[in-house]
Design a protein around this motif. Structure first.
Motif, PDB file in Angstrom:
ATOM      1  N   LYS A 197       0.822  -1.203   0.000  1.00 36.59           N
ATOM      2  CA  LYS A 197       0.000   0.000   0.000  1.00 36.59           C
ATOM      3  C   LYS A 197       0.859   1.257   0.000  1.00 36.59           C
ATOM      4  O   LYS A 197       0.567   2.237  -0.702  1.00 36.59           O
ATOM      5  N   THR A 198       1.954   1.227   0.781  1.00 33.93           N
ATOM      6  CA  THR A 198       2.842   2.383   0.849  1.00 33.93           C
ATOM      7  C   THR A 198       3.534   2.623  -0.485  1.00 33.93           C
ATOM      8  O   THR A 198       3.630   3.758  -0.959  1.00 33.93           O
ATOM      9  N   LEU A 199       4.008   1.546  -1.132  1.00 34.44           N
ATOM     10  CA  LEU A 199       4.669   1.696  -2.427  1.00 34.44           C
ATOM     11  C   LEU A 199       3.714   2.272  -3.466  1.00 34.44           C
ATOM     12  O   LEU A 199       4.096   3.119  -4.285  1.00 34.44           O
ATOM     13  N   HIS A 200       2.470   1.820  -3.430  1.00 32.58           N
ATOM     14  CA  HIS A 200       1.460   2.345  -4.358  1.00 32.58           C
ATOM     15  C   HIS A 200       1.225   3.835  -4.111  1.00 32.58           C
ATOM     16  O   HIS A 200       1.161   4.637  -5.056  1.00 32.58           O
ATOM     17  N   MET A 201       1.127   4.207  -2.846  1.00 32.36           N
ATOM     18  CA  MET A 201       0.890   5.601  -2.499  1.00 32.36           C
ATOM     19  C   MET A 201       2.069   6.481  -2.930  1.00 32.36           C
ATOM     20  O   MET A 201       1.887   7.548  -3.533  1.00 32.36           O
ATOM     21  N   LEU A 202       3.297   6.041  -2.667  1.00 36.90           N
ATOM     22  CA  LEU A 202       4.475   6.836  -3.024  1.00 36.90           C
ATOM     23  C   LEU A 202       4.625   6.967  -4.545  1.00 36.90           C
ATOM     24  O   LEU A 202       5.124   7.980  -5.040  1.00 36.90           O
ATOM     25  N   SER A 203       4.196   5.939  -5.263  1.00 35.67           N
ATOM     26  CA  SER A 203       4.348   5.968  -6.715  1.00 35.67           C
ATOM     27  C   SER A 203       3.441   7.004  -7.372  1.00 35.67           C
ATOM     28  O   SER A 203       3.616   7.314  -8.555  1.00 35.67           O
ATOM     29  N   ASN A 204       2.493   7.551  -6.617  1.00 30.46           N
ATOM     30  CA  ASN A 204       1.593   8.571  -7.158  1.00 30.46           C
ATOM     31  C   ASN A 204       2.027   9.995  -6.828  1.00 30.46           C
ATOM     32  O   ASN A 204       1.340  10.953  -7.183  1.00 30.46           O
ATOM     33  N   LEU A 205       3.173  10.130  -6.145  1.00 32.04           N
ATOM     34  CA  LEU A 205       3.711  11.455  -5.866  1.00 32.04           C
ATOM     35  C   LEU A 205       4.533  11.944  -7.061  1.00 32.04           C
ATOM     36  O   LEU A 205       4.875  11.169  -7.954  1.00 32.04           O
ATOM     37  N   HIS A 206       4.861  13.231  -7.044  1.00 31.78           N
ATOM     38  CA  HIS A 206       5.632  13.828  -8.138  1.00 31.78           C
ATOM     39  C   HIS A 206       7.011  14.234  -7.594  1.00 31.78           C
ATOM     40  O   HIS A 206       7.137  15.246  -6.899  1.00 31.78           O
ATOM     41  N   PHE A 207       8.007  13.440  -7.894  1.00 27.82           N
ATOM     42  CA  PHE A 207       9.367  13.726  -7.428  1.00 27.82           C
ATOM     43  C   PHE A 207      10.360  13.180  -8.446  1.00 27.82           C
ATOM     44  O   PHE A 207      10.041  12.325  -9.267  1.00 27.82           O
ATOM     45  N   SER A 208      11.575  13.677  -8.368  1.00 28.23           N
ATOM     46  CA  SER A 208      12.612  13.223  -9.294  1.00 28.23           C
ATOM     47  C   SER A 208      13.781  12.556  -8.585  1.00 28.23           C
ATOM     48  O   SER A 208      14.466  11.723  -9.172  1.00 28.23           O
ATOM     49  N   VAL A 209      14.014  12.930  -7.323  1.00 25.99           N
ATOM     50  CA  VAL A 209      15.166  12.400  -6.591  1.00 25.99           C
ATOM     51  C   VAL A 209      14.706  11.661  -5.350  1.00 25.99           C
ATOM     52  O   VAL A 209      13.936  12.189  -4.548  1.00 25.99           O
ATOM     53  N   ILE A 210      15.181  10.429  -5.211  1.00 26.89           N
ATOM     54  CA  ILE A 210      15.010   9.650  -3.990  1.00 26.89           C
ATOM     55  C   ILE A 210      16.261   9.838  -3.145  1.00 26.89           C
ATOM     56  O   ILE A 210      17.380   9.673  -3.643  1.00 26.89           O
ATOM     57  N   PHE A 211      16.076  10.197  -1.883  1.00 27.00           N
ATOM     58  CA  PHE A 211      17.187  10.200  -0.931  1.00 27.00           C
ATOM     59  C   PHE A 211      16.993   8.980  -0.035  1.00 27.00           C
ATOM     60  O   PHE A 211      16.206   9.007   0.916  1.00 27.00           O
ATOM     61  N   CYS A 212      17.694   7.910  -0.377  1.00 30.66           N
ATOM     62  CA  CYS A 212      17.565   6.633   0.318  1.00 30.66           C
ATOM     63  C   CYS A 212      18.599   6.557   1.427  1.00 30.66           C
ATOM     64  O   CYS A 212      19.766   6.908   1.224  1.00 30.66           O
ATOM     65  N   SER A 213      18.213   6.061   2.583  1.00 32.76           N
ATOM     66  CA  SER A 213      19.108   6.027   3.733  1.00 32.76           C
ATOM     67  C   SER A 213      20.154   4.917   3.665  1.00 32.76           C
ATOM     68  O   SER A 213      20.961   4.784   4.587  1.00 32.76           O
ATOM     69  N   HIS A 214      20.143   4.132   2.581  1.00 34.47           N
ATOM     70  CA  HIS A 214      21.213   3.153   2.371  1.00 34.47           C
ATOM     71  C   HIS A 214      21.858   3.262   0.989  1.00 34.47           C
ATOM     72  O   HIS A 214      22.971   2.767   0.792  1.00 34.47           O
ATOM     73  N   ARG A 215      21.189   3.905   0.054  1.00 37.07           N
ATOM     74  CA  ARG A 215      21.740   4.050  -1.294  1.00 37.07           C
ATOM     75  C   ARG A 215      22.127   5.495  -1.615  1.00 37.07           C
ATOM     76  O   ARG A 215      22.761   5.746  -2.633  1.00 37.07           O
ATOM     77  N   GLY A 216      21.703   6.429  -0.778  1.00 38.91           N
ATOM     78  CA  GLY A 216      22.014   7.820  -1.027  1.00 38.91           C
ATOM     79  C   GLY A 216      21.073   8.448  -2.037  1.00 38.91           C
ATOM     80  O   GLY A 216      19.977   7.942  -2.295  1.00 38.91           O
ATOM     81  N   PRO A 217      21.487   9.568  -2.671  1.00 37.64           N
ATOM     82  CA  PRO A 217      20.620  10.239  -3.645  1.00 37.64           C
ATOM     83  C   PRO A 217      20.589   9.485  -4.963  1.00 37.64           C
ATOM     84  O   PRO A 217      21.620   9.100  -5.502  1.00 37.64           O
ATOM     85  N   LEU A 218      19.372   9.293  -5.495  1.00 34.88           N
ATOM     86  CA  LEU A 218      19.178   8.535  -6.730  1.00 34.88           C
ATOM     87  C   LEU A 218      18.185   9.257  -7.614  1.00 34.88           C
ATOM     88  O   LEU A 218      17.111   9.649  -7.162  1.00 34.88           O
ATOM     89  N   GLN A 219      18.545   9.443  -8.873  1.00 35.35           N
ATOM     90  CA  GLN A 219      17.646  10.079  -9.835  1.00 35.35           C
ATOM     91  C   GLN A 219      16.706   8.994 -10.359  1.00 35.35           C
ATOM     92  O   GLN A 219      16.909   8.433 -11.431  1.00 35.35           O
TER      93      GLN A 219
END
Length: 285
Positions: A197-219
């Motif tokens: 459910k969370t992945l579905h909800m996040l996939s509907n947001l408008h963003f370009s950069v993920i700041f992941c706490s284990h992978r760092g910034p990702l386009q």
């Protein structure tokens, strides 16, 4: 900008063959603090924290307290927020308290940070013993001088998990919700139904950069969460089809993910392929 130059690297030989590496890179005016611990040449799992406009996002694990203290002392810190209470994200809550900061967290994280539960040995080796400290419940937004971050309730990896969304900048700080698009283990506190459910909800947001706490910034953008959700749902369908053919969960696991490996052994079963398959088999179509 931050007083430590971009690509600043602090490394110290701890004892014997144990090394701590703390690297700072600037991305879109976000300081990305990369933390690696190396034992006998083997790099353990990387952790990231971030500092943007006086807001610290994550504290890093306890093994990096000295480096975090040095960095924060050289830069402006006004407030802090942790994505959840696990020790690789909130292990230095005491340091923030010493600096006069009461970090913001999900209300369900308060008890774990006031009195941290026992941590298994393998996690103490990787991250260190988490400190205890004072936090307070986060609201629906976090304001800095230049940014407004929406606080998004995002259970799945943990019940106390939150993400931060800066819509104007196209940023999403995801804690442990991205990490990678193809997962093969289930952490024993994870809830697959909530995660989907969370992945579905996040996939509907408008963003370009993920700041992941284990992978760092990702386009990556929202397609990364769509792909991760599609992977889980595809694996779920395959597992349930094999169950209809009479295969046991153990045989389904071996067929789809291979046999249990070092992660299962090292974690004492906290990370398990079989548990992942069992969780997928329990989902209703």
């Amino acid at each position: 900008m931050y007083r430590l130059r971009p690509d600043y690297c602090y490394a110290c030989q701890k004892s014997g063959e144990v090394q701590v590496v703390f690297t700072v890179n600037n991305r879109n005016n976000v300081a990305c603090l990369k933390m690696d611990r190396i034992i006998f040449g083997w790099r353990l799992r990387t952790a990231y924290a971030f500092l943007v406009d006086g807001l610290a996002i994550e504290s890093g694990p306890a093994h990096f307290k000295k480096q975090m203290r040095e960095f924060l002392a050289a830069n402006t810190l006004r407030q802090a927020v942790f994505s959840h209470s696990h020790e690789d994200h909130a292990g230095n809550v005491d340091l923030f308290n010493q600096l006069g900061i009461t970090p913001l967290v999900h209300e369900c994280a308060l008890a774990n940070l006031t009195l941290p539960p026992p941590v298994p040995l393998y996690r103490r080796i990787v991250w260190g013993n988490p400190a205890s400290g004072k936090c307070r419940t986060v609201g629906s937004t976090i304001e800095t001088d230049r940014h407004t971050f929406q606080v998004i309730q995002s259970p799945g990896h943990a019940t106390d998990h939150i993400c931060l969304y800066e819509e104007n900048e196209g940023w999403l700080f995801t804690g442990d919700l991205y990490v990678g698009e193809k997962i093969i283990y289930l952490y024993d506190q994870e809830d697959i139904a909530a995660l989907k459910k969370t992945l579905h909800m996040l996939s509907n947001l408008h963003f370009s950069v993920i700041f992941c706490s284990h992978r760092g910034p990702l386009q990556k953008g929202p397609d990364a969460f769509r792909r991760k959700l599609a992977y889980i749902e595809d694996l779920e369908e395959k597992a349930q089809d094999l169950q209809k053919l009479g295969l046991t969960p153990r045989k389904i696991t071996y067929r789809l993910l291979g046999k249990e490996d070092y992660m299962y052994l090292i974690s004492g079963g906290e990370f398990s392929k079989t548990a992942f398959i069992n969780a997928l088999l329990s989902q209703k179509k």
